[in-house]
Design a protein around this motif. Structure first.
Motif, PDB file in Angstrom:
ATOM      1  N   SER A  46      26.527  30.167 -29.988  1.00 33.89           N
ATOM      2  CA  SER A  46      25.332  30.911 -29.572  1.00 33.89           C
ATOM      3  C   SER A  46      25.353  31.127 -28.072  1.00 33.89           C
ATOM      4  O   SER A  46      25.406  30.162 -27.298  1.00 33.89           O
ATOM      5  CB  SER A  46      24.055  30.159 -29.967  1.00 33.89           C
ATOM      6  OG  SER A  46      23.953  30.066 -31.368  1.00 33.89           O
ATOM      7  N   GLY A  47      25.273  32.387 -27.659  1.00 35.01           N
ATOM      8  CA  GLY A  47      25.255  32.709 -26.240  1.00 35.01           C
ATOM      9  C   GLY A  47      23.861  32.980 -25.703  1.00 35.01           C
ATOM     10  O   GLY A  47      23.682  33.136 -24.500  1.00 35.01           O
ATOM     11  N   THR A  48      22.876  33.051 -26.592  1.00 30.35           N
ATOM     12  CA  THR A  48      21.480  33.218 -26.196  1.00 30.35           C
ATOM     13  C   THR A  48      20.630  32.285 -27.048  1.00 30.35           C
ATOM     14  O   THR A  48      21.100  31.709 -28.036  1.00 30.35           O
ATOM     15  CB  THR A  48      21.003  34.670 -26.411  1.00 30.35           C
ATOM     16  OG1 THR A  48      21.237  35.047 -27.775  1.00 30.35           O
ATOM     17  CG2 THR A  48      21.747  35.640 -25.503  1.00 30.35           C
ATOM     18  N   ALA A  49      19.367  32.170 -26.677  1.00 30.38           N
ATOM     19  CA  ALA A  49      18.448  31.374 -27.482  1.00 30.38           C
ATOM     20  C   ALA A  49      18.347  31.973 -28.891  1.00 30.38           C
ATOM     21  O   ALA A  49      18.455  33.183 -29.079  1.00 30.38           O
ATOM     22  CB  ALA A  49      17.071  31.344 -26.832  1.00 30.38           C
ATOM     23  N   PHE A  50      18.137  31.112 -29.875  1.00 28.11           N
ATOM     24  CA  PHE A  50      18.017  31.584 -31.256  1.00 28.11           C
ATOM     25  C   PHE A  50      16.961  32.680 -31.386  1.00 28.11           C
ATOM     26  O   PHE A  50      17.099  33.605 -32.184  1.00 28.11           O
ATOM     27  CB  PHE A  50      17.640  30.436 -32.192  1.00 28.11           C
ATOM     28  CG  PHE A  50      18.670  29.337 -32.266  1.00 28.11           C
ATOM     29  CD1 PHE A  50      20.015  29.632 -32.368  1.00 28.11           C
ATOM     30  CD2 PHE A  50      18.278  28.009 -32.246  1.00 28.11           C
ATOM     31  CE1 PHE A  50      20.963  28.622 -32.461  1.00 28.11           C
ATOM     32  CE2 PHE A  50      19.214  26.994 -32.333  1.00 28.11           C
ATOM     33  CZ  PHE A  50      20.556  27.287 -32.444  1.00 28.11           C
ATOM     34  N   THR A  51      15.893  32.556 -30.587  1.00 28.11           N
ATOM     35  CA  THR A  51      14.751  33.463 -30.733  1.00 28.11           C
ATOM     36  C   THR A  51      14.784  34.632 -29.760  1.00 28.11           C
ATOM     37  O   THR A  51      13.783  35.320 -29.594  1.00 28.11           O
ATOM     38  CB  THR A  51      13.435  32.684 -30.548  1.00 28.11           C
ATOM     39  OG1 THR A  51      13.495  31.956 -29.308  1.00 28.11           O
ATOM     40  CG2 THR A  51      13.238  31.694 -31.688  1.00 28.11           C
ATOM     41  N   ALA A  52      15.927  34.869 -29.102  1.00 29.58           N
ATOM     42  CA  ALA A  52      16.034  36.031 -28.220  1.00 29.58           C
ATOM     43  C   ALA A  52      15.819  37.312 -29.019  1.00 29.58           C
ATOM     44  O   ALA A  52      16.106  37.380 -30.217  1.00 29.58           O
ATOM     45  CB  ALA A  52      17.412  36.059 -27.558  1.00 29.58           C
ATOM     46  N   ALA A  53      15.283  38.330 -28.353  1.00 30.57           N
ATOM     47  CA  ALA A  53      15.056  39.612 -29.016  1.00 30.57           C
ATOM     48  C   ALA A  53      16.341  40.099 -29.667  1.00 30.57           C
ATOM     49  O   ALA A  53      17.442  39.860 -29.167  1.00 30.57           O
ATOM     50  CB  ALA A  53      14.546  40.636 -28.004  1.00 30.57           C
ATOM     51  N   ARG A  54      16.196  40.802 -30.787  1.00 32.25           N
ATOM     52  CA  ARG A  54      17.376  41.212 -31.548  1.00 32.25           C
ATOM     53  C   ARG A  54      18.394  41.958 -30.688  1.00 32.25           C
ATOM     54  O   ARG A  54      19.598  41.722 -30.786  1.00 32.25           O
ATOM     55  CB  ARG A  54      16.947  42.079 -32.736  1.00 32.25           C
ATOM     56  CG  ARG A  54      18.121  42.557 -33.596  1.00 32.25           C
ATOM     57  CD  ARG A  54      17.639  43.411 -34.753  1.00 32.25           C
ATOM     58  NE  ARG A  54      16.957  42.628 -35.754  1.00 32.25           N
ATOM     59  CZ  ARG A  54      17.560  42.070 -36.813  1.00 32.25           C
ATOM     60  NH1 ARG A  54      18.867  42.208 -36.981  1.00 32.25           N
ATOM     61  NH2 ARG A  54      16.878  41.383 -37.699  1.00 32.25           N
TER      62      ARG A  54
END
Length: 445
Positions: A46-54
Motif C-alpha cells: 500500500s502506497g497510500t492510506a486505505f481510505t484515500a480517495a479512489r
C-alpha cells in the motif's frame, strides 16, 4: 522478447501482469482468493492510506513464493554518507556549485554509494526532501534495498542501471529517469563507474503536473512512462541481505531466498521509468521568456495548492524564436530552492564551469542568473529562430523547502570561485542616453 525489455505503458493505470512461466497466476475475480494458484502467497503493498480517495489510492497485490515477512530481525548498519541531519553545517545563503563528483576509489555498490548533498524536513513526520548522489562501481549481488522514508527519483548521469524490482526489471540509461516508490525492494547492477542524482521526497508521491490552459497534450505524456512486467526467480541462497532505509538510517536483515519471487501482480503502485527525450517542450513563440515551470516533468505537491514539495524540471534541446526578448534565463530571486544538475552537454546560461556530474544550489531568495559571457552574447545575438541546448540535458530539483547542506556537500568538490562568474557584470547605465546598450559598451572597450 526478454522481460527486461517488455513494459506496460502508462502512468496512473491499473496494471495486471504475470510471468509467462506461470500462466493463470493472477486470480480472477476477487483480489485475494482462499488459495492462490501455484501455492503462492497474496501480499498487498500500500502506497497510500486505505481510505484515500479512489483517484489517489495507490496499492498493488503481489502473488509471491514467500511473503516478504520471512527474514531475520533488522540490525542497524553503517549508513556511510547518507544523512537527514540538517543542523550540522552552519547556514549558508551563498550560491553554491560543485565540480563533478568523483567516482569511488574502492569497490562500492549502489546502497554503499549514497551520499547526501542537501535537504530539509523530516521523514518521521513525512514532510521534506533529500538530494543525494549515487557513486558506485559494482553490482549489489545478493542484496537489495527499500526505502521506508520516501520515494526515490533516480537520474543516471554516467553508466546504465540494471534494476531488478519485485515487479520486474528495468534498464535505466543516462537521459532516462526512474522512480522507485516507498517500500519497493530493488537491486541495482552496474558495469564499472556509475554516477547520478537522486531526489527523495518524504511527503507524497510524484505525479504529472496539471496542464491547465495547455490543454490535453504536452509536457510528459502518460503513455511514455514505462512499467516492468512480472518476472521472478525462485532462488535459494545461503544469505540474501535486505537493506531498509528508515528514519534516515540503514538497517539490514537476512533471508535464505531471493526477494524477487513474484510471478504475478496487479495494481497501480509500481516502479516506472521515462525517457527525457520524449518530453514535449512548451515555449513562447512571440515574446518574453516563460517561467521554468513549463518544463516540469513530475511534481510532488504540498498541501498548499500550486506549491510543490518538489518539482523535477528539465531543460532539453528546443527551438528559441521569441522576438524583442532576452532569451536566456532571466536574473532571478526565488521563494523556492533550486538545485541543478547536468547529465551531458553544456547548460546554455553557464557554458563554462557547470559540468556533467556536478551540481549547483541557489537557495531561497539568493540571486542568480546568466554569467557575463552568456549575458553579453545573448544581448547582441540576432533574434532569429535557433536551436538551443542542442546536445545538452540539464535539470532542476526545485522545492518550496529551504534546504540545508550536509558536511559531505559542504566539503566535497565545492567550487569556491563560483561567485566570480557574476563579478565582471558591469554597469551599462547612461542617464543621458536612453538607447545606451550593451553593444555600445562593448564597442567602447
Amino acid at each position: 522478447m526478454s522481460s527486461e525489455l517488455k513494459y506496460l505503458s502508462g502512468f496512473d493505470n491499473e496494471f495486471a501482469t504475470e510471468d509467462p512461466r506461470c500462466p493463470g497466476a493472477l486470480p480472477e475475480g476477487q483480489n485475494n482468493p482462499q488459495k492462490c494458484a501455484y501455492g503462492l502467497y497474496a501480499e498487498q503493498l500500500s502506497g497510500t492510506a486505505f481510505t484515500a480517495a479512489r483517484h489517489e489510492n495507490r496499492r498493488t497485490w503481489l502473488y509471491r513464493i514467500r511473503p516478504s515477512v520471512v527474514h531475520t530481525p533488522f540490525q542497524k548498519i553503517d549508513k556511510g554518507l547518507l544523512t537527514h541531519d540538517w543542523d550540522t553545517v552552519e547556514p549558508n545563503p551563498n550560491q553554491l556549485r560543485w565540480q563533478p563528483f568523483d567516482f569511488p576509489e574502492k569497490n562500492q555498490d549502489f546502497a554503499q554509494g549514497l551520499a547526501t548533498i542537501c535537504g530539509a524536513g523530516d521523514p518521521k513526520s513525512r514532510n521534506g526532501i533529500a538530494i543525494h548522489m549515487f557513486l558506485c562501481n559494482k553490482p549489489m549481488e545478493d542484496k537489495c534495498i527499500y526505502n521506508s522514508d520516501g520515494d526515490f527519483l533516480i537520474v543516471p548521469q554516467e553508466g546504465t542501471l540494471f534494476i531488478t524490482t519485485e515487479m520486474g526489471k528495468m534498464n535505466v540509461e543516462p537521459n532516462e529517469i526512474c522512480v522507485i516508490q516507498r517500500g519497493m525492494r530493488f537491486n541495482v547492477d552496474v558495469k564499472g563507474n556509475t554516477r547520478g542524482y537522486i531526489l527523495e521526497v518524504f511527503s507524497d508521491h510524484f505525479q504529472l503536473p496539471s496542464l491547465g490552459p495547455i490543454g490535453a497534450n504536452g509536457l510528459a505524456n502518460p503513455r511514455d512512462f514505462l512499467t516492468p512486467v512480472a518476472w521472478f526467480e525462485d532462488r535459494e541462497v545461503s544469505q540474501y541481505t535486505v537493506i531498509n532505509k528508515y528514519h534516515g538510517h540503514l538497517f539490514a536483515a537476512t533471508q535464505g531466498h531471493s526477494p524477487f519471487d513474484v510471478p504475478a501482480w496487479h495494481g497501480n503502485y509500481v516502479p516506472y521509468k521515462y525517457n527525457l527525450s520524449n518530453f514535449m517542450v512548451i515555449n513562447s513563440v512571440s515574446f518574453d521568456h516563460a517561467d521554468p515551470s513549463i518544463f516540469t516533468v513530475l511534481t510532488c505537491p504540498s498541501l498548499k495548492p500550486g506549491v510543490a514539495i518538489a518539482d523535477f524540471v528539465i531543460f532539453p534541446p528546443r527551438w528559441s524564436v521569441q522576438e524583442n526578448t532576452f532569451r536566456p534565463p532571466y536574473y532571478h530571486r526565488n521563494c523556492m530552492s533550486e538545485f541543478m544538475g547536468l547529465i551531458y552537454g553544456k547548460y546554455e546560461a553557464k557554458e563554462d564551469g557547470f559540468r556533467p556530474g556536478g551540481a549547483s544550489l541557489h537557495s531561497m531568495m539568493t540571486p542568480h542568473g546568466p554569467d557575463l559571457g552568456c549575458f553579453e552574447k545573448a544581448s547582441n545575438a540576432p533574434l532569429k529562430a535557433e536551436r538551443i541546448a542542442e546536445g545538452t540535458m540539464s535539470f532542476m530539483f526545485e522545492s518550496s523547502l529551504s534546504m540545508a547542506v550536509t558536511p559531505w556537500g559542504n566539503n566535497t568538490k565545492v567550487d569556491k570561485n563560483y561567485y566570480k562568474c557574476w563579478q565582471p557584470l558591469k554597469k551599462y547605465f547612461n542617464s543621458n542616453n536612453k538607447d545606451s546598450n550593451v553593444a555600445d559598451a562593448l564597442t567602447k572597450k
